[in-house]
Design an enzyme around this catalytic site. Structure first.
Site, PDB file in Angstrom:
ATOM      1  N   GLY A  98     -30.002 -48.609  31.163  1.00  0.00           N
ATOM      2  CA  GLY A  98     -29.498 -49.949  31.022  1.00  0.00           C
ATOM      3  C   GLY A  98     -28.318 -49.887  30.329  1.00  0.00           C
ATOM      4  O   GLY A  98     -27.235 -50.300  30.552  1.00  0.00           O
ATOM      5  N   THR A  99     -28.219 -48.745  29.407  1.00  0.00           N
ATOM      6  CA  THR A  99     -27.305 -48.902  28.261  1.00  0.00           C
ATOM      7  C   THR A  99     -25.689 -48.122  29.090  1.00  0.00           C
ATOM      8  O   THR A  99     -24.895 -48.835  28.684  1.00  0.00           O
ATOM      9  CB  THR A  99     -27.773 -47.692  27.174  1.00  0.00           C
ATOM     10  OG1 THR A  99     -28.753 -48.007  26.545  1.00  0.00           O
ATOM     11  CG2 THR A  99     -26.559 -47.396  26.329  1.00  0.00           C
ATOM     12  N   ASN A 117     -33.734 -59.479  24.601  1.00  0.00           N
ATOM     13  CA  ASN A 117     -34.967 -58.684  24.366  1.00  0.00           C
ATOM     14  C   ASN A 117     -35.553 -59.229  23.179  1.00  0.00           C
ATOM     15  O   ASN A 117     -37.000 -58.644  23.026  1.00  0.00           O
ATOM     16  CB  ASN A 117     -34.461 -57.214  24.380  1.00  0.00           C
ATOM     17  CG  ASN A 117     -33.001 -57.132  23.399  1.00  0.00           C
ATOM     18  OD1 ASN A 117     -32.096 -57.820  23.439  1.00  0.00           O
ATOM     19  ND2 ASN A 117     -33.349 -56.143  22.337  1.00  0.00           N
ATOM     20  N   GLN A 177     -33.777 -57.253  30.629  1.00  0.00           N
ATOM     21  CA  GLN A 177     -34.954 -57.722  30.273  1.00  0.00           C
ATOM     22  C   GLN A 177     -35.717 -58.675  31.501  1.00  0.00           C
ATOM     23  O   GLN A 177     -36.720 -59.415  31.215  1.00  0.00           O
ATOM     24  CB  GLN A 177     -35.052 -58.451  28.944  1.00  0.00           C
ATOM     25  CG  GLN A 177     -34.850 -57.659  27.770  1.00  0.00           C
ATOM     26  CD  GLN A 177     -36.245 -56.956  27.514  1.00  0.00           C
ATOM     27  OE1 GLN A 177     -37.352 -57.364  27.762  1.00  0.00           O
ATOM     28  NE2 GLN A 177     -36.062 -55.649  26.789  1.00  0.00           N
ATOM     29  N   SER A 232     -32.548 -51.694  34.295  1.00  0.00           N
ATOM     30  CA  SER A 232     -33.002 -50.257  33.878  1.00  0.00           C
ATOM     31  C   SER A 232     -34.462 -50.312  34.265  1.00  0.00           C
ATOM     32  O   SER A 232     -35.369 -51.206  34.000  1.00  0.00           O
ATOM     33  CB  SER A 232     -33.024 -50.333  32.262  1.00  0.00           C
ATOM     34  OG  SER A 232     -33.723 -49.163  31.880  1.00  0.00           O
ATOM     35  N   CYS A 261     -34.246 -49.889  18.991  1.00  0.00           N
ATOM     36  CA  CYS A 261     -33.223 -49.273  18.618  1.00  0.00           C
ATOM     37  C   CYS A 261     -32.763 -49.583  17.164  1.00  0.00           C
ATOM     38  O   CYS A 261     -32.451 -48.462  16.556  1.00  0.00           O
ATOM     39  CB  CYS A 261     -32.013 -49.522  19.498  1.00  0.00           C
ATOM     40  SG  CYS A 261     -32.382 -50.260  21.155  1.00  0.00           S
TER      41      CYS A 261
HETATM   42  C1  LIG Z   1     -33.667 -51.948  26.772  1.00  0.00           C
HETATM   43  C2  LIG Z   1     -32.370 -52.664  27.061  1.00  0.00           C
HETATM   44  C3  LIG Z   1     -31.019 -52.036  27.118  1.00  0.00           C
HETATM   45  C4  LIG Z   1     -31.185 -50.732  27.444  1.00  0.00           C
HETATM   46  O1  LIG Z   1     -31.607 -49.979  28.470  1.00  0.00           O
HETATM   47  P1  LIG Z   1     -32.219 -48.446  28.535  1.00  0.00           P
HETATM   48  O2  LIG Z   1     -32.365 -48.065  29.919  1.00  0.00           O
HETATM   49  O3  LIG Z   1     -33.224 -48.484  27.565  1.00  0.00           O
HETATM   50  O4  LIG Z   1     -30.989 -47.595  27.874  1.00  0.00           O
HETATM   51  C5  LIG Z   1     -30.068 -52.840  27.310  1.00  0.00           C
HETATM   52  N1  LIG Z   1     -30.027 -54.209  27.279  1.00  0.00           N
HETATM   53  C6  LIG Z   1     -31.482 -54.783  27.053  1.00  0.00           C
HETATM   54  C7  LIG Z   1     -31.207 -56.288  26.991  1.00  0.00           C
HETATM   55  C8  LIG Z   1     -32.452 -54.019  26.981  1.00  0.00           C
HETATM   56  O5  LIG Z   1     -33.730 -54.593  26.581  1.00  0.00           O
END
Ligand SMILES: *Cc1c(COP(=O)(O)O)cnc(C)c1O
Length: 396
Positions: A71-72, A151, A185, A205, A331
């Site tokens: 997701g990042t 989140n 999310q 993600s 994080c």
């Molecule tokens: C977990 C999360 C991310 C990051 O996703 P990863 O796959 O863990 O890098 C980005 N945005 C939100 C809102 C998240 O909850």
């Protein structure tokens, strides 16, 4: 002691059916999807099948899905990819103060490259006001990025309404203003449809919806001008170089298909458990309050502030009882900075430090909720009895 996991917003366990589907792609079906021989054709077909499963979950076309490592990465790709592809049109981007760091930090990076970023405030529930978006748009605006749900506090943003004001403003400006949403999310958890939402880009993600870690995707609407984030190959239609994470992509596809089948039942059950937990905590523990919107809220999210004690001490004490929760986003926990999300709601430093998040998921039961309702009030009582802040209040 049965351990209770209530940190599903941080990550979820891989679904057994997802794992089973992934397994053959380690040793037996290992070809490089770019190879022309039968080994390659086999994994190519698997990747394209997964693309269909993910596209179907969000109402997208096949070629609009680009797999990423997370997701990042999807968020970084969206923000920087749109910025650098459209900088001749304008250098202004609009986002909110409560975005994930995977949005905020790419925006800060772009500021250092001469872009202008507007960080919109939110109300006390964490909602972005579409009118504020409208007011912030200038003739230099090329991108708006607002998360679909937060989140930490679970608030679901009015994405459709924001999309409408962006489209109206863009038609007056005579140039495209792209709309991105971080849906990490929400995908696989509540209904997400890119056309209904009216977005041009959307991040997801796999590990947040019972898929494996280290794989995500960016939805990119056809016709979008974007530059690649990773260069060095023609994979993903020249949009994301590197040999595909076939195992992870297959897992994400199956997780997406399972989610679309089970979406309604998962959602109903989580809302029931969530509301029982919220009601119970607020009733059993004096001087607590719910963070986030009471109804425009993720089915899994419970976030409360408990006056006079620290989130970290609550976490450690819960962990000692085998209960896993969180103080905010995974994080930033461990850092002493109060959550930027809670601060944006207008909470005091103390209120932000005294918050705790329980996020529910498919393996939680009624008994888990009852156990937390039995254990947590005792922990709070113990911690408050040691808190000088609380003692002072009692005597006053
Ligand atoms: C977990 C999360 C991310 C990051 O996703 P990863 O796959 O863990 O890098 C980005 N945005 C939100 C809102 C998240 O909850």
């Amino acid at each position: 002691m049965k351990k209770i996991y209530m940190d599903y917003a941080a990550t979820t366990p891989t679904h057994p059916d997802v794992l089973a589907a992934m397994q053959p792609y380690f040793c037996e079906k290992f070809g490089n999807p770019s190879s022309v021989h039968s080994f390659g054709r086999e994994t190519r077909a698997a990747v394209e099948n997964a693309r269909k499963q993910v596209a179907d979950l969000i109402g997208a076309k096949l070629k609009e899905i680009v797999f990423t490592s997370s997701g990042t990465e999807a968020n970084n790709f969206a923000i920087e990819g749109i910025a650098f592809a459209n900088e001749k049109v304008g250098n202004h981007i609009i986002t909110s103060k409560i975005e994930h760091h995977a949005i905020l930090e790419p925006c800060e990076f772009l500021e250092s490259k001469g872009f202008k970023i507007t960080y919109l405030p939110v109300d006390k529930y964490g909602l972005v006001d579409p009118k504020e978006v409208e007011r912030a748009i200038t003739d230099k605006t090329i991108l708006v990025s607002i998360m679909q749900a937060n989140n930490e506090i679970g608030t679901i943003e009015p994405i459709e309404e924001i999309s409408k004001v962006i489209k109206e403003a863009a038609s007056k400006l005579g140039h495209k203003v792209y709309f991105h949403t971080d849906a990490v999310q929400t995908v696989g958890q509540i209904e997400v449809n890119v056309d209904k939402l009216g977005v041009d880009l959307l991040s997801m993600s796999a590990h947040k919806f019972y898929g494996p870690k280290g794989v995500g995707a960016l939805y990119i609407r056809s016709g979008t001008r974007i530059v690649p984030f990773i260069r060095g190959g023609a994979q993903e239609n020249h949009r994301r170089a590197s040999t595909e994470n076939v195992v992870g992509i297959v897992g994400m596809g199956v997780a997406a298909e399972l989610a679309s089948k089970e979406l309604d039942s998962r959602e109903k059950e989580l809302i029931r458990l969530r509301d029982k937990l919220i009601k119970g905590l607020l009733a059993k523990i004096p001087q607590t309050s719910l963070n986030g919107h009471p109804t425009k809220r993720l089915p899994k999210n419970v976030n409360i502030s408990v006056k006079y004690i620290e989130g970290e001490s609550m976490l450690l004490n819960l962990d000692f009882e085998g209960i896993a929760a969180s103080t905010g986003s995974a994080c930033t926990s461990g850092s002493l900075e109060p959550s930027h999300v809670l601060m944006a709601l207008g909470l005091s430093h103390e209120g932000a430090h005294g918050s705790i998040r329980f996020s529910l998921g498919r393996l939680n039961t009624e008994e888990d909720v009852e156990k937390v309702l039995e254990v947590f009030p005792k922990i709070v009582e113990k911690l408050r009895s040691m808190s000088p802040l609380y003692k002072g209040k009692e005597e006053a």
